[in-house]
Design a protein around this motif. Structure first.
Motif, PDB file in Angstrom:
ATOM      1  N   LYS A   1     -16.449   3.814  -7.858  1.00 39.28           N
ATOM      2  CA  LYS A   1     -15.908   2.472  -7.614  1.00 39.28           C
ATOM      3  C   LYS A   1     -14.499   2.334  -8.171  1.00 39.28           C
ATOM      4  O   LYS A   1     -13.629   1.699  -7.570  1.00 39.28           O
ATOM      5  CB  LYS A   1     -16.811   1.417  -8.250  1.00 39.28           C
ATOM      6  CG  LYS A   1     -18.135   1.218  -7.512  1.00 39.28           C
ATOM      7  CD  LYS A   1     -18.985   0.163  -8.216  1.00 39.28           C
ATOM      8  CE  LYS A   1     -20.319  -0.022  -7.516  1.00 39.28           C
ATOM      9  NZ  LYS A   1     -21.175  -1.021  -8.214  1.00 39.28           N
ATOM     10  N   LEU A   2     -14.268   2.941  -9.338  1.00 37.86           N
ATOM     11  CA  LEU A   2     -12.963   2.802  -9.985  1.00 37.86           C
ATOM     12  C   LEU A   2     -11.870   3.577  -9.260  1.00 37.86           C
ATOM     13  O   LEU A   2     -10.692   3.193  -9.280  1.00 37.86           O
ATOM     14  CB  LEU A   2     -13.058   3.265 -11.435  1.00 37.86           C
ATOM     15  CG  LEU A   2     -13.859   2.382 -12.387  1.00 37.86           C
ATOM     16  CD1 LEU A   2     -14.026   3.063 -13.737  1.00 37.86           C
ATOM     17  CD2 LEU A   2     -13.188   1.025 -12.545  1.00 37.86           C
ATOM     18  N   PHE A   3     -12.234   4.714  -8.619  1.00 35.80           N
ATOM     19  CA  PHE A   3     -11.218   5.580  -8.037  1.00 35.80           C
ATOM     20  C   PHE A   3     -11.425   5.818  -6.545  1.00 35.80           C
ATOM     21  O   PHE A   3     -10.928   6.810  -5.994  1.00 35.80           O
ATOM     22  CB  PHE A   3     -11.178   6.920  -8.784  1.00 35.80           C
ATOM     23  CG  PHE A   3     -10.783   6.786 -10.211  1.00 35.80           C
ATOM     24  CD1 PHE A   3      -9.441   6.652 -10.568  1.00 35.80           C
ATOM     25  CD2 PHE A   3     -11.735   6.761 -11.222  1.00 35.80           C
ATOM     26  CE1 PHE A   3      -9.066   6.505 -11.886  1.00 35.80           C
ATOM     27  CE2 PHE A   3     -11.363   6.623 -12.559  1.00 35.80           C
ATOM     28  CZ  PHE A   3     -10.028   6.501 -12.892  1.00 35.80           C
ATOM     29  N   GLU A   4     -12.122   4.917  -5.884  1.00 35.04           N
ATOM     30  CA  GLU A   4     -12.315   5.081  -4.455  1.00 35.04           C
ATOM     31  C   GLU A   4     -11.001   4.862  -3.715  1.00 35.04           C
ATOM     32  O   GLU A   4     -10.152   4.048  -4.114  1.00 35.04           O
ATOM     33  CB  GLU A   4     -13.374   4.113  -3.938  1.00 35.04           C
ATOM     34  CG  GLU A   4     -13.019   2.647  -4.084  1.00 35.04           C
ATOM     35  CD  GLU A   4     -14.144   1.734  -3.621  1.00 35.04           C
ATOM     36  OE1 GLU A   4     -15.114   2.251  -3.059  1.00 35.04           O
ATOM     37  OE2 GLU A   4     -14.041   0.518  -3.825  1.00 35.04           O
ATOM     38  N   LYS A   5     -10.836   5.613  -2.633  1.00 38.50           N
ATOM     39  CA  LYS A   5      -9.611   5.534  -1.845  1.00 38.50           C
ATOM     40  C   LYS A   5      -9.620   4.229  -1.052  1.00 38.50           C
ATOM     41  O   LYS A   5     -10.588   3.899  -0.376  1.00 38.50           O
ATOM     42  CB  LYS A   5      -9.520   6.725  -0.890  1.00 38.50           C
ATOM     43  CG  LYS A   5      -8.224   6.796  -0.109  1.00 38.50           C
ATOM     44  CD  LYS A   5      -8.184   8.022   0.786  1.00 38.50           C
ATOM     45  CE  LYS A   5      -8.148   9.276  -0.043  1.00 38.50           C
ATOM     46  NZ  LYS A   5      -7.996  10.501   0.802  1.00 38.50           N
ATOM     47  N   LYS A   6      -8.523   3.503  -1.143  1.00 39.27           N
ATOM     48  CA  LYS A   6      -8.404   2.233  -0.436  1.00 39.27           C
ATOM     49  C   LYS A   6      -7.687   2.465   0.875  1.00 39.27           C
ATOM     50  O   LYS A   6      -6.624   3.051   0.935  1.00 39.27           O
ATOM     51  CB  LYS A   6      -7.649   1.205  -1.296  1.00 39.27           C
ATOM     52  CG  LYS A   6      -8.415   0.823  -2.560  1.00 39.27           C
ATOM     53  CD  LYS A   6      -7.614  -0.161  -3.394  1.00 39.27           C
ATOM     54  CE  LYS A   6      -8.427  -0.681  -4.583  1.00 39.27           C
ATOM     55  NZ  LYS A   6      -8.932   0.425  -5.441  1.00 39.27           N
ATOM     56  N   GLU A   7      -8.284   1.983   1.963  1.00 40.48           N
ATOM     57  CA  GLU A   7      -7.746   2.233   3.305  1.00 40.48           C
ATOM     58  C   GLU A   7      -6.390   1.587   3.504  1.00 40.48           C
ATOM     59  O   GLU A   7      -5.559   2.076   4.243  1.00 40.48           O
ATOM     60  CB  GLU A   7      -8.718   1.735   4.369  1.00 40.48           C
ATOM     61  CG  GLU A   7     -10.053   2.457   4.378  1.00 40.48           C
ATOM     62  CD  GLU A   7      -9.893   3.947   4.651  1.00 40.48           C
ATOM     63  OE1 GLU A   7      -8.961   4.323   5.364  1.00 40.48           O
ATOM     64  OE2 GLU A   7     -10.703   4.726   4.113  1.00 40.48           O
ATOM     65  N   ASN A   8      -6.135   0.475   2.828  1.00 40.61           N
ATOM     66  CA  ASN A   8      -4.870  -0.243   3.033  1.00 40.61           C
ATOM     67  C   ASN A   8      -3.803   0.180   2.035  1.00 40.61           C
ATOM     68  O   ASN A   8      -2.773  -0.444   1.923  1.00 40.61           O
ATOM     69  CB  ASN A   8      -5.086  -1.747   2.936  1.00 40.61           C
ATOM     70  CG  ASN A   8      -5.618  -2.163   1.566  1.00 40.61           C
ATOM     71  OD1 ASN A   8      -6.070  -1.332   0.801  1.00 40.61           O
ATOM     72  ND2 ASN A   8      -5.580  -3.467   1.300  1.00 40.61           N
ATOM     73  N   ALA A   9      -4.076   1.261   1.277  1.00 42.19           N
ATOM     74  CA  ALA A   9      -3.105   1.690   0.258  1.00 42.19           C
ATOM     75  C   ALA A   9      -1.885   2.260   0.936  1.00 42.19           C
ATOM     76  O   ALA A   9      -1.977   2.936   1.944  1.00 42.19           O
ATOM     77  CB  ALA A   9      -3.729   2.743  -0.657  1.00 42.19           C
TER      78      ALA A   9
END
Length: 315
Positions: free
Chosen positions: A307-315
């Motif tokens: 949860k802390l280091f999941e890849k964010k699609e909008n990054a």
């Protein structure tokens, strides 16, 4: 139903564990002194060291040279061979002297073609390598762990497991990464990897001492202009009364403006402690750069880490 088994190696296992994870908000930083360069190919040159010889390009050049130099002779050979065949199919009109002359000329031209070198110094082509300034995405991770007396052995083991997971993730996914290990009870201390995971030193709890050391190390060694700065803090949340508000002040005024991401992990199976309640105001103010999660049992460690280091699609 058939039974089956399969094996995966160490790298494949880590790739599966850390799939679709990343350091949040990682950006490229241009070094001010421009001392970091990368070697890149910039075309070809006719001179260079043997290790930079481009074999394919050299052979192409040699082939083109042989075609250019031998084009006229090859055309003449084709014309002579055509004339020779025509004379051989018409024996009545064959001029033996002319046949001999044709064969001698063809032999002479073939010998001339064979003298052409397969490859010449002129054909050699070398990769032209130049230095170009390279943007740097260097990052530093501060691992801050509470080792005070309120941290039971089970809680410390869970904290260490979380940081081991983080350490493996950084080593597996990032080449330019440095890790700073900070342990604290009433006083904070920067330690090496071995002391961080195995030292048994303990004491009371003053969390602000660790944040002050983190701030000082950043100011001394890691300029935000050159480094992506990350902090991961693990604690049971128990802190001396009055110190939690000091932690909030240090974070909001002296640290959060310099970091890309700050994550706080509270390790306790009880209700949230005073440090968590103080940090909630920081999380509200820095929504994209501050994250909080709770670990209650060893089974929570990996899900919380994702949860802390999941890849964010909008990054």
């Amino acid at each position: 139903m058939d039974e089956f088994s399969f094996q995966i190696n160490h790298d494949e296992f880590l790739e599966h564990m850390f799939d679709n994870l990343e350091l949040p908000n990682l950006v490229r930083k241009q070094l001010e002194d421009m001392t970091e360069f990368k070697i890149r190919q910039a075309g070809y040159t006719t001179a260079g060291s043997p290790d930079r010889l481009n074999v394919v390009r050299s052979l192409r050049s040699a082939h083109a040279r042989r075609i250019a130099l031998s084009g006229g002779d090859r055309r003449e050979i084709r014309a002579l061979k055509k004339e020779l065949r025509e004379m051989e199919v018409s024996p009545d009109a064959t001029d033996q002297q002319r046949v001999i002359e044709l064969r001698e000329r063809i032999k002479e031209l073939n010998a001339k073609l064979k003298k052409l070198p397969f490859i010449d110094d002129f054909d050699l082509k070398y990769n032209n390598m130049v230095k170009v300034p390279s943007p740097s995405n260097k990052a530093v991770m501060f691992c801050v762990m509470d080792v005070s007396g309120s941290m039971t052995q089970d809680i410390k083991d869970m904290a260490k497991r979380f940081f081991i997971l983080l350490y493996l993730f950084l080593q597996r996914n990032y080449k330019e990464i440095e890790v700073v290990f900070i342990r604290h009870h009433t006083a904070a201390k920067e330690v090496d990897e071995d002391d961080f995971f195995y030292s048994r030193e303990t004491g009371g709890t003053i969390v602000s001492s660790a944040l002050e050391m983190t701030r000082d190390v950043i100011n001394k060694r890691y300029s935000p202009a050159d480094w992506n700065i990350y902090v991961a803090q693990a604690s049971d949340g128990d802190n001396w009364e009055g110190d939690s508000s000091v932690c909030t002040k240090i974070l909001t005024e002296q640290i959060m403006q310099k970091v890309q991401y700050y994550c706080y992990v509270e390790i306790t199976d009880r209700a949230h402690q005073n440090l968590w309640r103080e940090y909630q105001s920081v999380a509200e103010k820095f929504k994209d750069h501050f994250a909080m999660q709770q670990i209650k049992s060893p089974n929570d460690i990996y899900p919380v880490f994702r949860k802390l280091f999941e890849k964010k699609e909008n990054a």
